[in-house]
Design a protein around this motif. Structure first.
Motif, PDB file in Angstrom:
ATOM      1  N   ASP A  76       0.804  -1.222   0.000  1.00  0.00           N
ATOM      2  CA  ASP A  76       0.000   0.000   0.000  1.00  0.00           C
ATOM      3  C   ASP A  76       0.838   1.274   0.000  1.00  0.00           C
ATOM      4  N   ARG A  77       2.163   1.153  -0.101  1.00  0.00           N
ATOM      5  CA  ARG A  77       3.027   2.327  -0.173  1.00  0.00           C
ATOM      6  C   ARG A  77       4.316   1.942  -0.902  1.00  0.00           C
ATOM      7  N   ALA A  78       5.100   2.955  -1.242  1.00  0.00           N
ATOM      8  CA  ALA A  78       6.339   2.694  -1.968  1.00  0.00           C
ATOM      9  C   ALA A  78       7.418   3.656  -1.501  1.00  0.00           C
ATOM     10  N   TYR A  79       8.623   3.158  -1.434  1.00  0.00           N
ATOM     11  CA  TYR A  79       9.795   3.955  -1.106  1.00  0.00           C
ATOM     12  C   TYR A  79      10.640   4.087  -2.372  1.00  0.00           C
ATOM     13  N   LEU A  80      10.917   5.329  -2.770  1.00  0.00           N
ATOM     14  CA  LEU A  80      11.728   5.592  -3.954  1.00  0.00           C
ATOM     15  C   LEU A  80      13.143   5.918  -3.503  1.00  0.00           C
ATOM     16  N   ILE A  81      14.061   4.997  -3.752  1.00  0.00           N
ATOM     17  CA  ILE A  81      15.448   5.169  -3.327  1.00  0.00           C
ATOM     18  C   ILE A  81      16.269   5.596  -4.532  1.00  0.00           C
ATOM     19  N   SER A  82      16.760   6.829  -4.537  1.00  0.00           N
ATOM     20  CA  SER A  82      17.542   7.363  -5.648  1.00  0.00           C
ATOM     21  C   SER A  82      19.020   7.048  -5.439  1.00  0.00           C
ATOM     22  N   VAL A  83      19.620   6.431  -6.447  1.00  0.00           N
ATOM     23  CA  VAL A  83      21.037   6.070  -6.395  1.00  0.00           C
ATOM     24  C   VAL A  83      21.843   7.200  -7.045  1.00  0.00           C
ATOM     25  N   GLN A 207      11.994  12.576  -7.875  1.00  0.00           N
ATOM     26  CA  GLN A 207      11.006  11.895  -7.043  1.00  0.00           C
ATOM     27  C   GLN A 207       9.730  12.727  -6.956  1.00  0.00           C
ATOM     28  N   GLN A 208       9.905  14.041  -6.787  1.00  0.00           N
ATOM     29  CA  GLN A 208       8.770  14.959  -6.711  1.00  0.00           C
ATOM     30  C   GLN A 208       7.973  14.942  -8.012  1.00  0.00           C
ATOM     31  N   LEU A 209       8.674  14.858  -9.141  1.00  0.00           N
ATOM     32  CA  LEU A 209       8.009  14.826 -10.442  1.00  0.00           C
ATOM     33  C   LEU A 209       7.096  13.611 -10.569  1.00  0.00           C
ATOM     34  N   LEU A 210       7.601  12.432 -10.220  1.00  0.00           N
ATOM     35  CA  LEU A 210       6.784  11.220 -10.312  1.00  0.00           C
ATOM     36  C   LEU A 210       5.577  11.317  -9.391  1.00  0.00           C
ATOM     37  N   LYS A 211       5.785  11.815  -8.187  1.00  0.00           N
ATOM     38  CA  LYS A 211       4.665  11.951  -7.248  1.00  0.00           C
ATOM     39  C   LYS A 211       3.648  12.963  -7.769  1.00  0.00           C
ATOM     40  N   ALA A 212       4.128  14.067  -8.356  1.00  0.00           N
ATOM     41  CA  ALA A 212       3.207  15.102  -8.858  1.00  0.00           C
ATOM     42  C   ALA A 212       2.352  14.571 -10.006  1.00  0.00           C
ATOM     43  N   ILE A 213       2.955  13.751 -10.871  1.00  0.00           N
ATOM     44  CA  ILE A 213       2.185  13.151 -11.971  1.00  0.00           C
ATOM     45  C   ILE A 213       1.089  12.253 -11.404  1.00  0.00           C
ATOM     46  N   LEU A 214       1.445  11.417 -10.433  1.00  0.00           N
ATOM     47  CA  LEU A 214       0.465  10.501  -9.853  1.00  0.00           C
ATOM     48  C   LEU A 214      -0.585  11.256  -9.045  1.00  0.00           C
ATOM     49  N   ASP A 215      -0.178  12.346  -8.368  1.00  0.00           N
ATOM     50  CA  ASP A 215      -1.147  13.188  -7.663  1.00  0.00           C
ATOM     51  C   ASP A 215      -2.188  13.726  -8.625  1.00  0.00           C
ATOM     52  N   LYS A 216      -1.718  14.228  -9.769  1.00  0.00           N
ATOM     53  CA  LYS A 216      -2.634  14.838 -10.726  1.00  0.00           C
ATOM     54  C   LYS A 216      -3.565  13.796 -11.337  1.00  0.00           C
ATOM     55  N   ILE A 217      -3.021  12.630 -11.643  1.00  0.00           N
ATOM     56  CA  ILE A 217      -3.852  11.562 -12.191  1.00  0.00           C
ATOM     57  C   ILE A 217      -4.925  11.156 -11.187  1.00  0.00           C
ATOM     58  N   ALA A 218      -4.543  11.100  -9.900  1.00  0.00           N
ATOM     59  CA  ALA A 218      -5.480  10.664  -8.866  1.00  0.00           C
ATOM     60  C   ALA A 218      -6.591  11.682  -8.629  1.00  0.00           C
ATOM     61  N   LEU A 256      -1.131  -4.254  -6.881  1.00  0.00           N
ATOM     62  CA  LEU A 256      -0.720  -2.940  -6.383  1.00  0.00           C
ATOM     63  C   LEU A 256      -1.861  -1.927  -6.410  1.00  0.00           C
ATOM     64  N   ARG A 257      -3.093  -2.414  -6.456  1.00  0.00           N
ATOM     65  CA  ARG A 257      -4.239  -1.518  -6.635  1.00  0.00           C
ATOM     66  C   ARG A 257      -4.467  -0.581  -5.451  1.00  0.00           C
ATOM     67  N   ASP A 258      -3.924  -0.909  -4.266  1.00  0.00           N
ATOM     68  CA  ASP A 258      -4.122  -0.052  -3.093  1.00  0.00           C
ATOM     69  C   ASP A 258      -3.027   0.993  -2.929  1.00  0.00           C
ATOM     70  N   LEU A 259      -2.049   1.011  -3.834  1.00  0.00           N
ATOM     71  CA  LEU A 259      -0.950   1.972  -3.745  1.00  0.00           C
ATOM     72  C   LEU A 259      -1.432   3.347  -4.190  1.00  0.00           C
ATOM     73  N   ARG A 260      -1.140   4.376  -3.395  1.00  0.00           N
ATOM     74  CA  ARG A 260      -1.583   5.736  -3.690  1.00  0.00           C
ATOM     75  C   ARG A 260      -0.388   6.691  -3.711  1.00  0.00           C
ATOM     76  N   SER A 261      -0.553   7.792  -4.410  1.00  0.00           N
ATOM     77  CA  SER A 261       0.556   8.733  -4.559  1.00  0.00           C
ATOM     78  C   SER A 261       0.959   9.369  -3.232  1.00  0.00           C
ATOM     79  N   ASP A 262       0.018   9.526  -2.299  1.00  0.00           N
ATOM     80  CA  ASP A 262       0.370  10.135  -1.019  1.00  0.00           C
ATOM     81  C   ASP A 262       1.108   9.161  -0.106  1.00  0.00           C
ATOM     82  N   GLN A 313      11.781  15.250   1.456  1.00  0.00           N
ATOM     83  CA  GLN A 313      10.420  15.779   1.536  1.00  0.00           C
ATOM     84  C   GLN A 313       9.918  15.993   0.112  1.00  0.00           C
ATOM     85  N   ILE A 314       9.006  15.123  -0.335  1.00  0.00           N
ATOM     86  CA  ILE A 314       8.468  15.257  -1.701  1.00  0.00           C
ATOM     87  C   ILE A 314       6.963  15.455  -1.673  1.00  0.00           C
TER      88      ILE A 314
END
Length: 314
Positions: A76-83, A207-218, A256-262, A313-314
């Motif tokens: 129900d959540r995801a951690y984005l680890i940037s290398v 990371q913020q960009l991906l979250k913003a896209i998913l926020d807008k879609i949601a 992964l249907r319960d995964l949300r952008s927040d 903080q994203i």
């Protein structure tokens, strides 16, 4: 996230169309591929950002974005680890290009493997050697293709912390949260020069960009506009090449249907800068070992709670 709000027959039809729009390839090296794949967490997916698709003849392209998406057992959540792109690593040999292996910045593994499929395979092998993680799947993302996705949803809201001028377009981005179209958002997320934390700020912006896209879609009314929904689904699909490690796309989406952008959390790999022979590299901090071990266990949330300085903080 895009299709989780559609029910019944409509959902299955949308998944089928989405499945057909995605390019599929074997992006993971055999040594980096998890055995007996399922949609039972915890899961680790390799995300590689490039402006080229796997069939591109341009093998000089380096991977601009390297992320590990960790999804815990709850799904129900995801951690984005940037290398860090400048992380000094040991890169294995590549049978695809004849590269003999050696020490280099991690983003060069994509180039040493010939770009595309071979480049992503060599990058995955490099990361497995570094972290011990075997991946449940991988995606090669054409970030320039996401420009159309952003425009189709009417732009996204991005927050600028410090003034920065684009080295690509000379656009000035001033502090404050603001609406950006696809061109502006991608341009902003590519910048790293003149930022206080350099590439680490760029990682956070991606990371913020991906979250913003998913926020807008949601929050957008896509589910009540089948024409636009279809356009967005096809645009997302055309921007991805996926390796699901044998798991059906339908099973992956339902799992992964319960995964949300927040519920996205951004993490930076613990590292520090060091000059080696007049070249600037990033070196792993000792805390990185604990992070990598947690990615293969149910304890990432514990690591995040005890290491807040590495959380974005994203």
């Amino acid at each position: 996230m895009l299709v989780s709000g559609v029910g019944g027959i409509g959902l299955r039809m949308l998944i089928h169309r989405y499945d057909r729009s995605i390019s599929k390839d074997r992006l993971l090296d055999p040594a980096a591929r998890r055995d007996h794949p399922t949609v039972t967490g915890p899961l680790n997916y390799l995300l590689v950002g490039s402006d080229r698709r796997p069939n591109s003849p341009d093998s000089e392209q380096r991977s601009d974005t390297i992320m590990i998406a960790h999804i815990p057992a709850s799904l129900d959540r995801a951690y984005l680890i940037s290398v860090p792109r400048d992380l000094l690593v040991s890169i294995p040999a590549s049978s695809t290009t004849g590269y003999g292996g050696g020490s280099d910045k991690i983003n060069s593994a994509f180039q040493h493997g010939g770009g595309g499929q071979g480049g992503t395979q060599l990058l995955s092998a490099t990361l497995t050697r570094l972290t011990g993680i075997r991946f449940d799947g991988a995606a090669l993302i054409d970030f320039s293709g996401f420009q159309r996705v952003i425009d189709l949803v009417g732009g996204i809201r991005m927050c600028v912390d410090t003034p920065v001028r684009s080295i690509h377009t000379n656009t000035q981005f001033n502090p404050g949260c603001q609406q950006m179209n696809g061109t502006q958002a991608l341009d902003f997320a590519r910048q790293r020069y003149d930022l206080p934390n350099g590439d680490y700020d760029r990682q956070r912006h991606q990371q913020q960009l991906l979250k913003a896209i998913l926020d807008k879609i949601a929050t957008d009314k896509l589910l009540t506009n089948p024409v636009k929904l279809d356009q967005v689904v096809r645009a997302v699909g055309s921007s991805l090449t996926m390796d699901t490690n044998g798991v059906a796309v339908e099973d992956l989406i339902f799992g992964l249907r319960d995964l949300r952008s927040d519920a996205l959390v951004g993490i930076r790999v613990p590292a520090y800068s060091e000059m080696v022979d007049d070249t600037s590299y990033e070196m792993l901090d000792e805390e990185a070992d604990d992070l990598f071990r947690s990615l293969a266990s149910p304890h990432v949330e514990d690591w995040v709670r005890t290491n807040p300085k590495w959380v974005n903080q994203i």
